[in-house]
Enzyme design. Structure first.
Site, PDB file in Angstrom:
ATOM      1  N   SER A 119      39.920  33.141  51.751  1.00 57.79           N
ATOM      2  CA  SER A 119      40.702  33.911  50.832  1.00 57.79           C
ATOM      3  C   SER A 119      40.282  33.675  49.153  1.00 57.79           C
ATOM      4  O   SER A 119      40.722  34.326  48.481  1.00 57.79           O
ATOM      5  CB  SER A 119      42.313  33.705  50.824  1.00 57.79           C
ATOM      6  OG  SER A 119      42.797  32.392  50.582  1.00 57.79           O
ATOM      7  N   HIS A 140      37.817  38.302  54.907  1.00 57.78           N
ATOM      8  CA  HIS A 140      38.998  37.713  54.626  1.00 57.78           C
ATOM      9  C   HIS A 140      40.157  38.461  55.527  1.00 57.78           C
ATOM     10  O   HIS A 140      40.601  39.571  55.140  1.00 57.78           O
ATOM     11  CB  HIS A 140      39.543  38.099  53.166  1.00 57.78           C
ATOM     12  CG  HIS A 140      40.794  37.630  52.757  1.00 57.78           C
ATOM     13  ND1 HIS A 140      41.253  38.035  51.632  1.00 57.78           N
ATOM     14  CD2 HIS A 140      41.658  36.940  53.086  1.00 57.78           C
ATOM     15  CE1 HIS A 140      42.653  37.610  51.349  1.00 57.78           C
ATOM     16  NE2 HIS A 140      42.771  36.565  52.353  1.00 57.78           N
ATOM     17  N   GLU A 152      39.193  42.247  54.231  1.00 61.05           N
ATOM     18  CA  GLU A 152      38.322  42.332  53.286  1.00 61.05           C
ATOM     19  C   GLU A 152      36.947  41.691  53.340  1.00 61.05           C
ATOM     20  O   GLU A 152      37.090  40.669  53.758  1.00 61.05           O
ATOM     21  CB  GLU A 152      39.133  41.578  52.047  1.00 61.05           C
ATOM     22  CG  GLU A 152      38.579  41.682  50.870  1.00 61.05           C
ATOM     23  CD  GLU A 152      39.515  41.154  49.740  1.00 61.05           C
ATOM     24  OE1 GLU A 152      39.429  41.561  48.497  1.00 61.05           O
ATOM     25  OE2 GLU A 152      40.262  40.107  49.876  1.00 61.05           O
ATOM     26  N   ASN A 190      43.591  39.106  46.681  1.00 58.11           N
ATOM     27  CA  ASN A 190      44.179  37.829  46.058  1.00 58.11           C
ATOM     28  C   ASN A 190      44.157  37.798  44.536  1.00 58.11           C
ATOM     29  O   ASN A 190      45.061  37.183  43.720  1.00 58.11           O
ATOM     30  CB  ASN A 190      43.753  36.671  46.732  1.00 58.11           C
ATOM     31  CG  ASN A 190      44.458  36.470  48.030  1.00 58.11           C
ATOM     32  OD1 ASN A 190      45.334  37.276  48.608  1.00 58.11           O
ATOM     33  ND2 ASN A 190      43.943  35.348  48.961  1.00 58.11           N
TER      34      ASN A 190
END
Length: 283
Positions: A119, A140, A152, A190
Site C-alpha cells: 500500500s 494493491h 490498484e 492511500n
C-alpha cells in the site's frame, strides 16, 4: 502471456484473501508461508469464508469444494517454480519484501510475472531486487479482499505495457475493477486516504469533537461507509503510523507529519481492532 496458475506468498489476512478470490475464479493457487501453523490458519480462514458464501447462497457447495481443491498450501517456496504469476503478500516491511523477492526471483520460470501487494512501498525499488524488473508490478489489494472490488495497479519505472496488460486481464477474471497509478508514496488511493485519517486524529487530539462524532459526521455528512477513526482501527494504528512516516520522509513536506496522538496510541499498544483497543474499544 496467459496466466493459468498463481502463487501467493503469505497466508495471512491479505494472502489468504487473494488466494480465495483466485481459486474461486478458476486459477490453481499455490499459497506459501513460513510455518505449517500459518498455512493451516490461512486454509481455515478460506474455508470459513467460502462456507459463509454458501450459507448466504452466493456460492454453491460444489463451487466451494472445487475452489478449495484448487488451493495448494505449502511451506516450500520451491513449489512456486511453475506458477505464471506470483503475488507477494508478506508484511509491509521493505527489508523483508526485498529479501523474499530476491529469493523467489531465482526460483521462478523466466516468463513469470512478480507482483507485490503493498500500500506504500516503492515498486521501482522492489522491482530492482529481481532480475526481471520489466515483469514486476504493484498490486494493491484492499481488505477484505473477497469483498472489496478495487485493485490498484502500480507501474514501476521498469514495468512494461505487456506486464500491465497481463495483470489487468488477471484482475478482470477475479472480478476486480482496476485503476493504474504511477510509483509515488501512497500511490493514488492511500495518498488521499491516509492524510484524511491523520487529519481526523489531529481533530480528535485538539478536542474538536469526540471520536464518535467525528466518525458520525463523516459517515452522514460525506456518505462514507465507515468513519476515518474506525477505519484507522481496522487498518491498524501501527500501519497507519508507518505509512504517514513514509509519506513525511518521502515528500519532505510537513503536511504529512503524523499526528502526535497517533504515535502515542501506538506507543501505548493501542493498535485498533487487532489489539482490542484503538480509538474505539473492541474488547
Amino acid at each position: 502471456m496467459e496466466i493459468r496458475t498463481v502463487g501467493v506468498i503469505g497466508a495471512g489476512t491479505m494472502g489468504n484473501g487473494i488466494a480465495q478470490v483466485c481459486a474461486v475464479a478458476g486459477y490453481d493457487v499455490v499459497m506459501v508461508d513460513l510455518s505449517a501453523e500459518a498455512v493451516d490458519r490461512g486454509v481455515k480462514t478460506i474455508t470459513t469464508s467460502l462456507d459463509r458464501l454458501v450459507k448466504k447462497e452466493k456460492l454453491a457447495a460444489s463451487e466451494r469444494d472445487t475452489a478449495l481443491a484448487r488451493v495448494r498450501a505449502t511451506t516450500q517456496q520451491a513449489d512456486l517454480a511453475r506458477v505464471d504469476l506470483v503475488i507477494e503478500a508478506a508484511t509491509e516491511n521493505e527489508g523483508l519484501k526485498l529479501k523474499i523477492l530476491a529469493e523467489i526471483d531465482a526460483l521462478l520460470k523466466p516468463e513469470a510475472i512478480i507482483a507485490t501487494n503493498t500500500s506504500s512501498l516503492s515498486i521501482t525499488k522492489l522491482a530492482a531486487a529481481t532480475k526481471r524488473p520489466e515483469r514486476f508490478i504493484g498490486t494493491h489489494f484492499f481488505n477484505p479482499v473477497p469483498v472489496m472490488a478495487m485493485l490498484e495497479l502500480i507501474r514501476g519505472l521498469q514495468t512494461t505495457d505487456d506486464t500491465l496488460a497481463a495483470v489487468e486481464a488477471f484482475a478482470a477474471r477475479i472480478g476486480k475493477t482496476t485503476i493504474v497509478a504511477k510509483n509515488s508514496p501512497g500511490f493514488a488511493v492511500n495518498r488521499i486516504l491516509c492524510p484524511m485519517i491523520n487529519e481526523a486524529v489531529f481533530a480528535l487530539q485538539e478536542g474538536l469533537a469526540s471520536a464518535a462524532d467525528i466518525d458520525e459526521g463523516m459517515k452522514l455528512g460525506c456518505n462514507h461507509p465507515i468513519g476515518p477513526l474506525a477505519l484507522a482501527d481496522l487498518i491498524g494504528l501501527d500501519t497507519m503510523l508507518a505509512v504517514m512516516e513514509m509519506f513525511y520522509a518521502g515528500f519532505n513536506d510537513p503536511k504529512y507529519r503524523p499526528a502526535p496522538l497517533l504515535r502515542e496510541m501506538v506507543d501505548a499498544g493501542f493498535l485498533g481492532r487487532k489489539s482490542g483497543r484503538g480509538f474505539f474499544d473492541y474488547r
